[in-house]
Design a protein around this motif. Structure first.
Motif, PDB file in Angstrom:
ATOM      1  N   LYS A  45       0.836  -1.212   0.000  1.00  0.00           N
ATOM      2  CA  LYS A  45       0.000   0.000   0.000  1.00  0.00           C
ATOM      3  C   LYS A  45       0.863   1.251   0.000  1.00  0.00           C
ATOM      4  CE  LYS A  45      -3.654   0.455   2.496  1.00  0.00           C
ATOM      5  NZ  LYS A  45      -4.666   0.496   3.570  1.00  0.00           N
ATOM      6  N   HIS A  63       3.211   4.035   2.661  1.00  0.00           N
ATOM      7  CA  HIS A  63       2.849   4.891   3.794  1.00  0.00           C
ATOM      8  C   HIS A  63       3.936   5.930   4.079  1.00  0.00           C
ATOM      9  CE1 HIS A  63       5.180   1.477   5.433  1.00  0.00           C
ATOM     10  NE2 HIS A  63       5.775   2.432   6.130  1.00  0.00           N
ATOM     11  N   ALA A  94       7.680   9.010   2.002  1.00  0.00           N
ATOM     12  CA  ALA A  94       6.735   7.891   1.899  1.00  0.00           C
ATOM     13  C   ALA A  94       7.413   6.765   1.114  1.00  0.00           C
ATOM     14  CB  ALA A  94       5.478   8.342   1.176  1.00  0.00           C
ATOM     15  N   ARG A 142       6.903   2.745  -0.826  1.00  0.00           N
ATOM     16  CA  ARG A 142       6.106   1.615  -1.328  1.00  0.00           C
ATOM     17  C   ARG A 142       7.073   0.661  -1.998  1.00  0.00           C
ATOM     18  NH1 ARG A 142       1.372   3.104  -5.248  1.00  0.00           N
ATOM     19  NH2 ARG A 142       0.101   2.653  -3.392  1.00  0.00           N
ATOM     20  N   HIS A 198       2.348   4.112  11.201  1.00  0.00           N
ATOM     21  CA  HIS A 198       2.125   4.056   9.749  1.00  0.00           C
ATOM     22  C   HIS A 198       0.916   4.908   9.380  1.00  0.00           C
ATOM     23  CE1 HIS A 198       4.472   0.282  10.397  1.00  0.00           C
ATOM     24  NE2 HIS A 198       5.115   0.810   9.386  1.00  0.00           N
ATOM     25  N   ASP A 199       1.155   5.868   8.520  1.00  0.00           N
ATOM     26  CA  ASP A 199       0.076   6.743   8.050  1.00  0.00           C
ATOM     27  C   ASP A 199      -0.210   6.379   6.589  1.00  0.00           C
ATOM     28  OD1 ASP A 199      -1.605   8.723   7.213  1.00  0.00           O
ATOM     29  OD2 ASP A 199      -0.104  10.329   7.311  1.00  0.00           O
ATOM     30  N   TYR A 200      -1.328   5.705   6.383  1.00  0.00           N
ATOM     31  CA  TYR A 200      -1.695   5.261   5.027  1.00  0.00           C
ATOM     32  C   TYR A 200      -2.604   6.261   4.316  1.00  0.00           C
ATOM     33  CZ  TYR A 200       0.217   0.815   6.508  1.00  0.00           C
ATOM     34  OH  TYR A 200       1.072  -0.146   6.950  1.00  0.00           O
ATOM     35  N   GLU A 230      -3.434   6.787   0.328  1.00  0.00           N
ATOM     36  CA  GLU A 230      -4.736   6.319  -0.173  1.00  0.00           C
ATOM     37  C   GLU A 230      -5.439   7.445  -0.936  1.00  0.00           C
ATOM     38  OE1 GLU A 230      -6.687   4.866   3.315  1.00  0.00           O
ATOM     39  OE2 GLU A 230      -5.738   2.891   3.179  1.00  0.00           O
TER      40      GLU A 230
END
Ligand code: PAN
Ligand code: ZN
Length: 188
Positions: A84, A86, A132, A134, A155-157, A161
């Motif tokens: 995802k 983050h 960030a 990935r 973790h800040d998703y 998103e």
């Protein structure tokens, strides 16, 4: 949770024994991460995109955590399986170590600058504070890597998103291409 010395055995496929946490991310749980919505809908939502094992004490400023991630091979549309991604809630660095398979880490700072680093087995990538990150499996086998980070990093998703990364990693005839996200046409 562990607050005394410990050791753990890391398997070639990324398993950790013993571990404190295991997290499995299926396609249906991260459908919005992939650009090609029609391909997402046509795919099996139960498909495991990646699995992560973690050891260490979560949440203290002094401790470190270790986590392995195994990203399965495959594409959704032409986009490779990936995490995802983050930001850390507390801006703090992280080391990634490539164990097996062919991977790539995409990093993006808060000004939008993007850096990608290949992660062949034996490589170490430093993700600096404020970037960030990935990871992407650009190969045909599992891509396995190990991460070490501060246990209070968090973790800040949400931001990813909402706006994603500025680039996507697509399969090509001879490997992969890193392309601007805004140039990608979804097939739906
Ligand atoms: C990694 C990631 C792991 C899974 O251990 O948490 O690869 O990716 P997502 O957290 O984006 O789902 C790490 O960067 N820890 O901080
Ligand atoms: Zn991280």
């Amino acid at each position: 949770m562990t607050d005394s010395p410990f050791s753990t055995q890391i398997g070639a496929a990324g398993s950790m024994d013993p571990h404190d946490l295991v997290d499995e991310r299926r396609l249906g749980q991260m459908a919005g991460a992939f650009a090609d919505r029609a391909a997402v809908e046509a795919a099996d939502p139960e498909c495991v995109v990646y699995r992560a094992y973690q050891s260490g004490t979560d949440g203290t400023a002094e401790d470190l955590l270790v986590r392995t991630t195994t990203i399965t091979p495959g594409t959704v549309g032409s986009e490779f399986h990936m995490t995802k991604g983050h930001h850390h809630v507390r801006d703090s660095g992280e080391f990634y170590y490539g164990m097996s398979g062919d991977g790539l880490v995409v990093m993006q700072d808060r000004s939008g600058q993007v850096v990608t680093e290949p992660m062949p087995p034996g490589s170490m990538v430093y993700v600096p504070p404020g970037w960030a990150h990935r990871s992407v499996n650009v190969g045909r086998e599992d891509f396995v890597f190990l991460a070490v980070y501060f246990s209070d990093a968090g973790h800040d998703y949400a931001a990813i998103e909402r706006s994603g990364f500025a680039v996507r990693v697509l399969a090509t005839d001879d490997g992969y291409a890193v392309v601007p996200s805004n140039g990608i046409e979804a097939s739906s």
